[in-house]
Enzyme design. Structure first.
Site, PDB file in Angstrom:
ATOM      1  N   ASP A  46       0.787  -1.231   0.000  1.00 21.86           N
ATOM      2  CA  ASP A  46       0.000   0.000   0.000  1.00 21.86           C
ATOM      3  C   ASP A  46       0.826   1.291   0.000  1.00 21.86           C
ATOM      4  O   ASP A  46       0.340   2.329   0.416  1.00 21.86           O
ATOM      5  CB  ASP A  46      -0.920  -0.020   1.238  1.00 21.86           C
ATOM      6  CG  ASP A  46      -1.995   1.060   1.172  1.00 21.86           C
ATOM      7  OD1 ASP A  46      -2.397   1.422   0.058  1.00 21.86           O
ATOM      8  OD2 ASP A  46      -2.415   1.542   2.228  1.00 21.86           O
ATOM      9  N   CYS A  64     -21.385  -9.562  -6.913  1.00 23.10           N
ATOM     10  CA  CYS A  64     -22.238  -8.481  -6.434  1.00 23.10           C
ATOM     11  C   CYS A  64     -23.673  -8.589  -6.967  1.00 23.10           C
ATOM     12  O   CYS A  64     -24.626  -8.239  -6.269  1.00 23.10           O
ATOM     13  CB  CYS A  64     -21.654  -7.123  -6.843  1.00 23.10           C
ATOM     14  SG  CYS A  64     -20.244  -6.607  -5.842  1.00 23.10           S
ATOM     15  N   CYS A  69     -27.106  -6.371  -6.119  1.00 26.91           N
ATOM     16  CA  CYS A  69     -27.028  -5.778  -4.784  1.00 26.91           C
ATOM     17  C   CYS A  69     -26.395  -4.389  -4.829  1.00 26.91           C
ATOM     18  O   CYS A  69     -25.396  -4.167  -5.511  1.00 26.91           O
ATOM     19  CB  CYS A  69     -26.215  -6.685  -3.864  1.00 26.91           C
ATOM     20  SG  CYS A  69     -25.975  -6.026  -2.198  1.00 26.91           S
ATOM     21  N   CYS A 107     -23.915  -1.536  -0.350  1.00 24.95           N
ATOM     22  CA  CYS A 107     -22.763  -0.689  -0.018  1.00 24.95           C
ATOM     23  C   CYS A 107     -22.963   0.724  -0.544  1.00 24.95           C
ATOM     24  O   CYS A 107     -22.635   1.701   0.139  1.00 24.95           O
ATOM     25  CB  CYS A 107     -21.478  -1.303  -0.566  1.00 24.95           C
ATOM     26  SG  CYS A 107     -21.407  -1.438  -2.368  1.00 24.95           S
ATOM     27  N   CYS A 165     -23.533   4.372   1.912  1.00 21.81           N
ATOM     28  CA  CYS A 165     -22.514   5.425   1.967  1.00 21.81           C
ATOM     29  C   CYS A 165     -23.155   6.753   2.358  1.00 21.81           C
ATOM     30  O   CYS A 165     -24.011   7.276   1.642  1.00 21.81           O
ATOM     31  CB  CYS A 165     -21.811   5.557   0.614  1.00 21.81           C
ATOM     32  SG  CYS A 165     -20.531   6.829   0.609  1.00 21.81           S
ATOM     33  N   CYS A 219     -15.251  10.956  -0.001  1.00 18.71           N
ATOM     34  CA  CYS A 219     -15.060   9.818   0.904  1.00 18.71           C
ATOM     35  C   CYS A 219     -14.559  10.266   2.276  1.00 18.71           C
ATOM     36  O   CYS A 219     -13.575  11.005   2.389  1.00 18.71           O
ATOM     37  CB  CYS A 219     -14.069   8.838   0.280  1.00 18.71           C
ATOM     38  SG  CYS A 219     -13.791   7.369   1.276  1.00 18.71           S
TER      39      CYS A 219
END
Length: 223
Positions: A132, A186, A189, A192, A196, A212
């Site tokens: 990362d 997914c 669906c 998520c 948010c 975000c």
């Protein structure tokens, strides 16, 4: 001399013994499918203040530019779920991944241990470990290696383990047996996206980082 199939099996077994949840392998190549997606994402300004996402465009799409002669990407999953919670109501709430030591250090140490074990098997082969903090599209490589799919929330999702995962990668010139990608589960669906609170997804699978909460609490130096 180990063939690529047996060596791949041994590497995966060693990864589990070190503490990784899962290990997958993909062929190192140019990410032709991701190139236009990344370009359009950056042109839309969805990276916000994260200007570093605009650098090393070519390296993000081709691991062979990071490790000359790279033939394989070894992707690894490490769990960060914890039952720890603030003890009192007035204590600040922090993300689950932030409990404990810096994950960059923890996961990278384990990746280095795995790379050392690989060298003990095949000799002093070149390789680099990533967690990362470099231009490596770790989610894409994890998807290509069969460790999960990238959901509509832009996170890697593993059908058994969910998304409580740190991702790590080892780039190596070793020619290993690649795994098959996992299909997208997914379906229709949208839980998520609906959940948010800042509507940070202009469309499924696309994150506008400017909206975000994680961007504002982690990346941005502003209040």
């Amino acid at each position: 001399m180990l063939d690529k199939n047996n060596l791949s099996k041994i590497i995966k077994s060693e990864a589990i013994s070190i503490g990784f949840l899962s290990c997958g392998i993909s062929k190192a190549e140019f990410l032709s499918e991701e190139a236009p997606k990344l370009e359009n994402w950056l042109k839309s300004g969805f990276n916000g203040e994260m200007s570093y996402m605009e650098r090393n465009f070519d390296k993000r799409l081709d691991p062979r530019l990071l490790v000359p002669g790279c033939k394989s990407v070894i992707s690894l999953l490490f769990n960060y779920y914890t039952k720890k919670k603030p003890k009192k109501d007035h204590e600040p709430k922090i993300s689950s991944y932030a409990y404990g030591k810096d994950y960059h250090l923890v996961v990278k140490d384990k990746l280095r241990e795995l790379l050392l074990r690989i060298k003990n098997l095949v000799g002093d082969v070149n390789g680099r470990v990533f967690v990362d903090s470099a231009p490596v599209m770790d989610r894409v490589w994890a998807k290509k290696s069969g460790l999960g799919w990238i959901g509509k929330n832009s996170l890697l999702i593993n059908r058994q383990l969910g998304s409580w995962l740190f991702l790590g990668a080892i780039l190596t010139p070793l020619e290993l047996a690649p795994d098959k990608p996992t299909v997208d589960h997914c379906g229709s669906c949208t839980r998520c996206l609906d959940a948010c609170p800042t509507n940070a997804f202009p469309e499924p699978y696309v994150l506008d980082a400017r909206r975000c909460i994680a961007t504002w609490t982690i990346e941005s130096p502003d209040p």
